[in-house]
Design a protein around this motif. Structure first.
Motif, PDB file in Angstrom:
ATOM      1  N   THR A 165      52.459  25.801  17.578  1.00 22.27           N
ATOM      2  CA  THR A 165      52.184  26.390  16.478  1.00 22.27           C
ATOM      3  C   THR A 165      53.634  26.642  15.499  1.00 22.27           C
ATOM      4  O   THR A 165      54.499  26.465  16.046  1.00 22.27           O
ATOM      5  N   LYS A 166      53.346  26.821  14.124  1.00 22.44           N
ATOM      6  CA  LYS A 166      54.552  27.225  13.340  1.00 22.44           C
ATOM      7  C   LYS A 166      55.248  28.410  13.903  1.00 22.44           C
ATOM      8  O   LYS A 166      56.559  28.199  13.846  1.00 22.44           O
ATOM      9  N   GLY A 167      54.589  29.132  14.636  1.00 22.51           N
ATOM     10  CA  GLY A 167      55.223  30.234  15.227  1.00 22.51           C
ATOM     11  C   GLY A 167      55.957  30.159  16.667  1.00 22.51           C
ATOM     12  O   GLY A 167      56.295  30.957  17.360  1.00 22.51           O
ATOM     13  N   GLY A 168      55.726  28.769  17.095  1.00 19.96           N
ATOM     14  CA  GLY A 168      56.227  28.475  18.312  1.00 19.96           C
ATOM     15  C   GLY A 168      55.101  28.237  19.318  1.00 19.96           C
ATOM     16  O   GLY A 168      54.012  28.061  19.001  1.00 19.96           O
ATOM     17  N   TYR A 169      55.503  27.941  20.893  1.00 19.47           N
ATOM     18  CA  TYR A 169      54.651  27.557  21.601  1.00 19.47           C
ATOM     19  C   TYR A 169      53.724  28.577  22.073  1.00 19.47           C
ATOM     20  O   TYR A 169      54.358  29.799  22.323  1.00 19.47           O
ATOM     21  N   ILE A 170      52.649  28.474  22.159  1.00 19.33           N
ATOM     22  CA  ILE A 170      51.518  29.393  22.502  1.00 19.33           C
ATOM     23  C   ILE A 170      50.794  28.973  24.028  1.00 19.33           C
ATOM     24  O   ILE A 170      50.532  27.839  24.293  1.00 19.33           O
ATOM     25  N   GLU A 171      50.918  29.938  25.010  1.00 20.28           N
ATOM     26  CA  GLU A 171      50.190  29.848  26.195  1.00 20.28           C
ATOM     27  C   GLU A 171      49.503  31.112  26.372  1.00 20.28           C
ATOM     28  O   GLU A 171      50.153  32.151  27.066  1.00 20.28           O
ATOM     29  N   GLN A 172      48.385  31.384  26.093  1.00 17.26           N
ATOM     30  CA  GLN A 172      47.772  32.433  26.426  1.00 17.26           C
ATOM     31  C   GLN A 172      46.420  32.385  26.729  1.00 17.26           C
ATOM     32  O   GLN A 172      45.673  31.276  26.620  1.00 17.26           O
ATOM     33  N   ASP A 173      45.796  33.379  27.457  1.00 19.48           N
ATOM     34  CA  ASP A 173      44.253  33.342  27.743  1.00 19.48           C
ATOM     35  C   ASP A 173      43.560  34.517  27.198  1.00 19.48           C
ATOM     36  O   ASP A 173      44.020  35.541  27.044  1.00 19.48           O
ATOM     37  N   ASP A 174      42.450  34.062  27.092  1.00 20.48           N
ATOM     38  CA  ASP A 174      41.264  35.089  26.514  1.00 20.48           C
ATOM     39  C   ASP A 174      39.938  34.895  27.206  1.00 20.48           C
ATOM     40  O   ASP A 174      39.762  33.729  27.570  1.00 20.48           O
ATOM     41  N   PHE A 175      39.329  35.963  27.305  1.00 25.01           N
ATOM     42  CA  PHE A 175      37.950  36.000  27.692  1.00 25.01           C
ATOM     43  C   PHE A 175      37.087  35.665  26.687  1.00 25.01           C
ATOM     44  O   PHE A 175      37.357  36.056  25.387  1.00 25.01           O
ATOM     45  N   VAL A 176      36.123  34.588  26.745  1.00 29.59           N
ATOM     46  CA  VAL A 176      35.459  34.259  25.702  1.00 29.59           C
ATOM     47  C   VAL A 176      34.029  34.798  25.621  1.00 29.59           C
ATOM     48  O   VAL A 176      33.536  35.174  24.449  1.00 29.59           O
ATOM     49  N   LYS A 177      33.293  34.704  26.636  1.00 30.21           N
ATOM     50  CA  LYS A 177      31.719  34.944  26.719  1.00 30.21           C
ATOM     51  C   LYS A 177      31.099  35.129  28.270  1.00 30.21           C
ATOM     52  O   LYS A 177      32.123  34.811  29.179  1.00 30.21           O
ATOM     53  N   GLY A 178      30.138  35.805  28.205  1.00 33.79           N
ATOM     54  CA  GLY A 178      29.657  36.102  29.600  1.00 33.79           C
ATOM     55  C   GLY A 178      29.959  37.335  30.106  1.00 33.79           C
ATOM     56  O   GLY A 178      30.050  38.230  29.421  1.00 33.79           O
ATOM     57  N   GLU A 179      30.108  37.529  31.648  1.00 27.82           N
ATOM     58  CA  GLU A 179      30.472  38.483  31.964  1.00 27.82           C
ATOM     59  C   GLU A 179      32.258  38.605  32.379  1.00 27.82           C
ATOM     60  O   GLU A 179      32.510  37.388  32.989  1.00 27.82           O
ATOM     61  N   GLN A 180      32.893  39.582  32.304  1.00 28.71           N
ATOM     62  CA  GLN A 180      34.292  39.346  32.602  1.00 28.71           C
ATOM     63  C   GLN A 180      34.335  39.538  34.119  1.00 28.71           C
ATOM     64  O   GLN A 180      33.746  40.348  34.678  1.00 28.71           O
ATOM     65  N   GLY A 181      35.422  38.768  34.583  1.00 32.38           N
ATOM     66  CA  GLY A 181      35.666  38.657  36.073  1.00 32.38           C
ATOM     67  C   GLY A 181      36.356  39.967  36.622  1.00 32.38           C
ATOM     68  O   GLY A 181      37.164  40.526  36.004  1.00 32.38           O
ATOM     69  N   ASP A 182      36.062  40.323  37.868  1.00 31.25           N
ATOM     70  CA  ASP A 182      36.694  41.338  38.422  1.00 31.25           C
ATOM     71  C   ASP A 182      37.616  40.643  39.325  1.00 31.25           C
ATOM     72  O   ASP A 182      37.511  40.464  40.514  1.00 31.25           O
ATOM     73  N   PHE A 183      39.071  40.625  38.838  1.00 29.94           N
ATOM     74  CA  PHE A 183      40.035  39.803  39.567  1.00 29.94           C
ATOM     75  C   PHE A 183      40.929  40.481  40.394  1.00 29.94           C
ATOM     76  O   PHE A 183      41.116  41.651  40.274  1.00 29.94           O
ATOM     77  N   PRO A 184      41.299  39.965  41.423  1.00 27.03           N
ATOM     78  CA  PRO A 184      41.292  38.348  41.686  1.00 27.03           C
ATOM     79  C   PRO A 184      39.582  38.245  42.338  1.00 27.03           C
ATOM     80  O   PRO A 184      39.258  38.916  42.801  1.00 27.03           O
ATOM     81  N   ILE A 185      39.241  36.952  42.073  1.00 31.60           N
ATOM     82  CA  ILE A 185      38.012  36.685  42.689  1.00 31.60           C
ATOM     83  C   ILE A 185      38.665  35.708  43.718  1.00 31.60           C
ATOM     84  O   ILE A 185      39.683  35.058  43.537  1.00 31.60           O
ATOM     85  N   ILE A 186      37.617  35.406  44.831  1.00 34.95           N
ATOM     86  CA  ILE A 186      37.985  34.424  46.009  1.00 34.95           C
ATOM     87  C   ILE A 186      37.125  33.096  45.847  1.00 34.95           C
ATOM     88  O   ILE A 186      36.010  33.346  45.714  1.00 34.95           O
ATOM     89  N   VAL A 187      38.055  32.474  45.697  1.00 35.25           N
ATOM     90  CA  VAL A 187      37.381  31.108  45.936  1.00 35.25           C
ATOM     91  C   VAL A 187      37.733  30.105  46.908  1.00 35.25           C
ATOM     92  O   VAL A 187      38.445  30.645  47.850  1.00 35.25           O
TER      93      VAL A 187
END
Length: 400
Positions: A165-187
């Protein structure tokens, strides 16, 4: 309605687009300057000098490209139905993975390989991580999330924005929808356990594109071996090695948090981490330490980042992989194995093999290739354009 503008394609590039080349390169467009006043996400029609239709895509700055081709059908509209058709088809291709109780983390949508460049979707046992690689594709996110609501059963959705972006490189994460995870989750991955966190910065805790290689390390190359895992991140390869019968692992990574993350991965697999070596240090410093102390290993994992900068040095796989491999060869036992890997997309497998040949020749050693691999099937790519199949793994045995 999303705005559409025409971009004139250089005559020499028309054939490539018609054959299916997905990336809209700046050099392929004659009038790219018209994009200067347009917002990313604008739909673009690629046309020839007579304004005849070639393809249709979107404007979104990413690496060397101005955007991605989405369709070669002039009448196809880039709308909800378009996104639904592509995403539904991608999920259908992964039916076997969804049905596999031993693997609950994999890629379900792989950008241009599944028809929409700049967008990836990963699955983590009911949770999804959507990654956006340009403002252009991110501006169309409402279609993607509407598809989720219509046809996909999910626990929760997270997203990562990975673009300039004009402000520099972005790498961020966000919760979008549903239920928030209780991290860490085991896969699960081929029966192995991995702890993942979808809201903890750039990394989740596991690189999904190395699934096949972790299985190979566990099933074919680890029994009875002393293992060095360099650039070890969270120790996933070491988990595979130990579950495959390795005697011991040494894990080396410069990132301070790798210590806790590696302990976590060992613990969720009931591995006693106190019996393993976890070293937070520069890999090149460790190589020097190992040589001074005459340490040798039967199996070395060599999977560096494409580019890294520290206070001491700047490392690029495109320039420095042979030297890195020579360091590994020096501390590999005779008949020992090196898993040589890179995710650098700027060169292909043929070039990578020349790095290996160069390193062994300069080290005065010999080798044989046991197997080679690229991206797993869920990381779908177009076989006609191998440059998008970025992962290269060659497993070699030191014979002298």
């Amino acid at each position: 309605m999303t705005k559409t503008i025409d971009l004139q394609v250089n005559a020499r590039n028309i054939k490539d687009f018609k054959k299916g080349y997905p990336l809209i390169l700046k050099d392929a467009i004659i009038n790219s300057g018209v994009l200067a006043t347009e917002a990313e996400g604008t739909i673009v029609r690629l046309v020839d000098k007579d304004r005849r239709f070639v393809a249709k895509g979107y404007y979104g700055l990413q690496n060397k490209g101005l955007g991605w081709v989405l369709t070669r059908k002039e009448e196809e509209v880039i709308d909800f139905d378009f996104f639904e058709s592509r995403i539904a088809a991608a999920f259908a291709r992964r039916e076997a993975l969804f049905a596999d109780a031993y693997t609950t983390a994999f890629r379900v949508f792989n950008g241009e390989g599944d028809g929409i460049g700049g967008l990836t979707i990963d699955y983590f046992d009911g949770y999804f991580m959507v990654s956006w690689y340009s403002e252009g594709i991110y501006s169309l996110k409402h279609h993607v999330y509407s598809v989720f609501d219509k046809i996909i059963d999910y626990k929760g959705i997270y997203e990562k924005k990975r673009f300039d972006t004009k402000g520099g490189y972005i790498e961020q994460d966000d919760f979008v929808k549903g239920e928030q995870g209780d991290f860490p989750i085991i896969v699960k991955e081929n029966g192995m356990n991995f702890a993942v966190n979808l809201n903890d910065g750039a990394m989740t805790g596991i690189f999904l594109d190395q699934r096949d290689m972790r299985k190979a390390v566990r099933d074919k190359y680890s029994e009875g071996r002393n293992v060095l895992n360099t650039f070890s991140y969270t120790g996933a390869f070491s988990v595979a090695a130990l579950l495959g019968g390795a005697v011991k692992t040494t894990n080396v990574d410069l990132a301070k948090r790798s210590n806790a993350k590696t302990i976590e991965q060992f613990s969720v697999n009931a591995i006693d981490y106190e019996q393993q070596d976890i070293k937070v240090m520069d890999v090149f410093d460790y190589f020097r330490y190992a040589k001074r102390n005459d340490l040798k290993f039967d199996l070395i994992i060599l999977d560096p980042p494409s580019f890294a900068r520290t206070k001491k040095y700047t490392f690029s796989t495109a320039q420095d992989y042979p030297a890195l491999l020579m360091d590994a060869i020096a501390i590999t036992e005779k008949n020992g194995i090196i898993v040589a890997s890179t995710n650098n997309a700027s060169f292909g497998m043929k070039k990578f093999k020349t790095f290996i040949e160069q390193a062994f020749e300069e080290a005065g050693s010999r080798y044989k290739i046991l197997e080679e691999s690229t991206l797993p099937k869920d990381f779908r790519t177009n076989r006609d354009y191998p440059e998008f199949n970025y992962l290269k793994v060659v497993i070699v045995q030191k014979t002298k």
